[in-house]
Design a protein around this motif. Sequence first.
Motif, PDB file in Angstrom:
ATOM      1  N   LYS B 121      13.194   6.595   9.870  1.00 53.19           N
ATOM      2  CA  LYS B 121      12.266   6.970  10.939  1.00 53.19           C
ATOM      3  C   LYS B 121      10.830   6.609  10.564  1.00 53.19           C
ATOM      4  O   LYS B 121      10.005   6.337  11.427  1.00 53.19           O
ATOM      5  CB  LYS B 121      12.349   8.472  11.196  1.00 53.19           C
ATOM      6  N   LEU B 122      10.538   6.641   9.259  1.00 53.93           N
ATOM      7  CA  LEU B 122       9.183   6.277   8.820  1.00 53.93           C
ATOM      8  C   LEU B 122       8.942   4.787   9.032  1.00 53.93           C
ATOM      9  O   LEU B 122       7.839   4.362   9.364  1.00 53.93           O
ATOM     10  CB  LEU B 122       8.982   6.635   7.344  1.00 53.93           C
ATOM     11  N   ALA B 125       8.198   4.352  12.624  1.00 45.48           N
ATOM     12  CA  ALA B 125       6.823   4.777  12.897  1.00 45.48           C
ATOM     13  C   ALA B 125       5.843   3.656  12.528  1.00 45.48           C
ATOM     14  O   ALA B 125       4.915   3.355  13.283  1.00 45.48           O
ATOM     15  CB  ALA B 125       6.499   6.045  12.119  1.00 45.48           C
ATOM     16  N   ALA B 126       6.070   3.008  11.387  1.00 46.55           N
ATOM     17  CA  ALA B 126       5.173   1.922  10.963  1.00 46.55           C
ATOM     18  C   ALA B 126       5.207   0.767  11.955  1.00 46.55           C
ATOM     19  O   ALA B 126       4.172   0.187  12.289  1.00 46.55           O
ATOM     20  CB  ALA B 126       5.569   1.444   9.566  1.00 46.55           C
ATOM     21  N   THR B 136       6.204  -3.637   6.891  1.00 48.27           N
ATOM     22  CA  THR B 136       6.861  -2.338   6.814  1.00 48.27           C
ATOM     23  C   THR B 136       7.648  -2.222   5.512  1.00 48.27           C
ATOM     24  O   THR B 136       7.606  -1.201   4.833  1.00 48.27           O
ATOM     25  CB  THR B 136       7.811  -2.151   8.020  1.00 48.27           C
ATOM     26  N   GLU B 139       5.043  -1.971   2.534  1.00 42.09           N
ATOM     27  CA  GLU B 139       4.108  -0.843   2.518  1.00 42.09           C
ATOM     28  C   GLU B 139       4.797   0.512   2.663  1.00 42.09           C
ATOM     29  O   GLU B 139       4.223   1.530   2.298  1.00 42.09           O
ATOM     30  CB  GLU B 139       3.064  -1.018   3.633  1.00 42.09           C
ATOM     31  N   ILE B 140       5.987   0.520   3.216  1.00 44.20           N
ATOM     32  CA  ILE B 140       6.677   1.799   3.441  1.00 44.20           C
ATOM     33  C   ILE B 140       7.953   1.879   2.607  1.00 44.20           C
ATOM     34  O   ILE B 140       8.094   2.732   1.728  1.00 44.20           O
ATOM     35  CB  ILE B 140       7.017   2.007   4.939  1.00 44.20           C
ATOM     36  N   PRO B 143       7.539   1.153  -1.552  1.00 49.71           N
ATOM     37  CA  PRO B 143       6.891   2.243  -2.294  1.00 49.71           C
ATOM     38  C   PRO B 143       7.737   3.519  -2.328  1.00 49.71           C
ATOM     39  O   PRO B 143       7.776   4.218  -3.341  1.00 49.71           O
ATOM     40  CB  PRO B 143       5.591   2.490  -1.532  1.00 49.71           C
ATOM     41  N   LEU B 144       8.434   3.823  -1.232  1.00 56.11           N
ATOM     42  CA  LEU B 144       9.230   5.050  -1.197  1.00 56.11           C
ATOM     43  C   LEU B 144      10.476   4.919  -2.068  1.00 56.11           C
ATOM     44  O   LEU B 144      10.956   5.898  -2.624  1.00 56.11           O
ATOM     45  CB  LEU B 144       9.621   5.398   0.246  1.00 56.11           C
ATOM     46  N   MET B 224       7.250  11.567  -8.070  1.00 60.67           N
ATOM     47  CA  MET B 224       7.748  12.617  -7.187  1.00 60.67           C
ATOM     48  C   MET B 224       6.592  13.509  -6.760  1.00 60.67           C
ATOM     49  O   MET B 224       6.457  13.858  -5.597  1.00 60.67           O
ATOM     50  CB  MET B 224       8.765  13.500  -7.934  1.00 60.67           C
ATOM     51  N   ARG B 225       5.763  13.900  -7.755  1.00 61.34           N
ATOM     52  CA  ARG B 225       4.638  14.787  -7.459  1.00 61.34           C
ATOM     53  C   ARG B 225       3.654  14.132  -6.505  1.00 61.34           C
ATOM     54  O   ARG B 225       3.205  14.728  -5.549  1.00 61.34           O
ATOM     55  CB  ARG B 225       3.917  15.130  -8.766  1.00 61.34           C
ATOM     56  N   GLU B 226       3.346  12.864  -6.797  1.00 58.40           N
ATOM     57  CA  GLU B 226       2.295  12.194  -6.034  1.00 58.40           C
ATOM     58  C   GLU B 226       2.747  11.785  -4.642  1.00 58.40           C
ATOM     59  O   GLU B 226       2.005  11.885  -3.680  1.00 58.40           O
ATOM     60  CB  GLU B 226       1.812  10.944  -6.777  1.00 58.40           C
ATOM     61  N   ARG B 227       3.958  11.296  -4.555  1.00 57.22           N
ATOM     62  CA  ARG B 227       4.373  10.680  -3.302  1.00 57.22           C
ATOM     63  C   ARG B 227       5.334  11.527  -2.507  1.00 57.22           C
ATOM     64  O   ARG B 227       5.535  11.284  -1.340  1.00 57.22           O
ATOM     65  CB  ARG B 227       5.100   9.349  -3.598  1.00 57.22           C
ATOM     66  N   GLY B 228       5.934  12.516  -3.151  1.00 58.65           N
ATOM     67  CA  GLY B 228       7.009  13.188  -2.452  1.00 58.65           C
ATOM     68  C   GLY B 228       8.141  12.226  -2.179  1.00 58.65           C
ATOM     69  O   GLY B 228       8.829  12.316  -1.187  1.00 58.65           O
TER      70      GLY B 228
END
Lengths: 210, 232
Positions: B121-122, B125-126, B136, B139-140, B143-144, B224-228
């Motif tokens: 879904k992200l 959205a992009a 997409t 950049e999405i 990185p994830l 994990m902390r920074e990006r979730g």
Amino acid sequence: MSFDVDIEVRRGDRTISCAFKSPRGITVLFGPSGAGKTSVLEALAGIVKPERGHIAVAGRTLFDADQGIDLAPEKRGCGYVFQDSRLFPHRSVRANLLYGWRLQPAERRLIAPELAIGFLGIGHLLDRMPRSLSGGEAQRVAIGRALLSGPQFILMDEPLASLDASRRAEILTLIERIRDELGLPIAYVSHERGEVDRLADTIVPIGLPD
Amino acid sequence: MILSEVEWQIVALSLKVSAVAIFGALPISFVLAWVLARKHFAGKVLLDALVHLPLVVPPVVTGWLLLIVFGNNGPAGRWLEQTFGLQFMFRWTGAALAAAIMALPLMVRAMRLSIEAVDRKLEIAARTLGAGPWRTFFEITLPLAFPGVLAGMVLGFARSIGEFGATITFVSNIPGETRTLPLAIYAALQMPGNEADATRLAVVSVVLSLLALIVSETLARRSMRERGGHVL
């Protein structure tokens, strides 16, 4: 004419037919959950492809099965506000807001980021990460992100669904200001009678099959 | 602990072989992981099984197959030598190839899980915000999925450092060329009285593997902390 839509969309094993023309302002797609309102919105955005028919917004043809026109989502210029805000979790609020803005040529940009940030009251959130935001904050950022992407029309899919009553009133006022001050065609999905009465210039009922 | 010059060379060779193996296997692993995570096609089960084969087949069999295919008279081996002057048999490049093949399943698994965990879904959205499919992706999606890619690389590195069976079968145990840490330990144990040498090298391999795991854990936690984001 804001929206000129006549399509059939397949969703699972059934077909949703939807046809409407709306002159201006907010067009509310109204109906019970599961009726396929979101599918129609996704067809307008180019996320799902209709089986047949045509979609034109503000005089621009986005989809026409007979003429073989089917613009990609990134070419349609829609500002889509999703039910779940869908902020990018790895980017700050500021980067989320500017994501679509920096992809647009200057002449396509509707409003300056400072203006949108002030308008939405999210100036204090810019350096935060999306997962630290409340539902209302996230939804305001999502609206800002959509507005800043230089849209030619706005699609909203139950943007109030995850919010409590006081936040709802706030966002409803924002949506009315977007309509009045930016003059963009808005298609708005809802199953709440109250929202429909307050917002709708045109109502498009979408029902379940008998 | 003091290592001799020869022992340092063994450590350096092991690191070189593993690094080349991992960076060589990276693009192939990512493409395989992507295809397995996102595409539906006839024969997907077969491709999945093939990718996992090095994990379940005895390494000596993998080494022997490599010898048949990539040996000087093998079809792929002959072509690569004639076209690029690239030789594998009895060379460190062959050790890297064996290590890459053995690491591949672990790398694909980790990367596939992280790609599957990316919320599509992200990406949608992009696209509605004006990003094309490639933008997409870079950049999405990438990185994830990145923590999983990193985890796959570290896991593959640890596997490569420890690779023994396929390597010794394919490229033998040649000092200075193909004698990596496990092969050196094996060689030391073949002769009585070399336990001290074997111990030093064994400690080095344990430390290297431990370091790799600590690095991967730290990086994964931080991202994990920074990006979730998602880790396997």
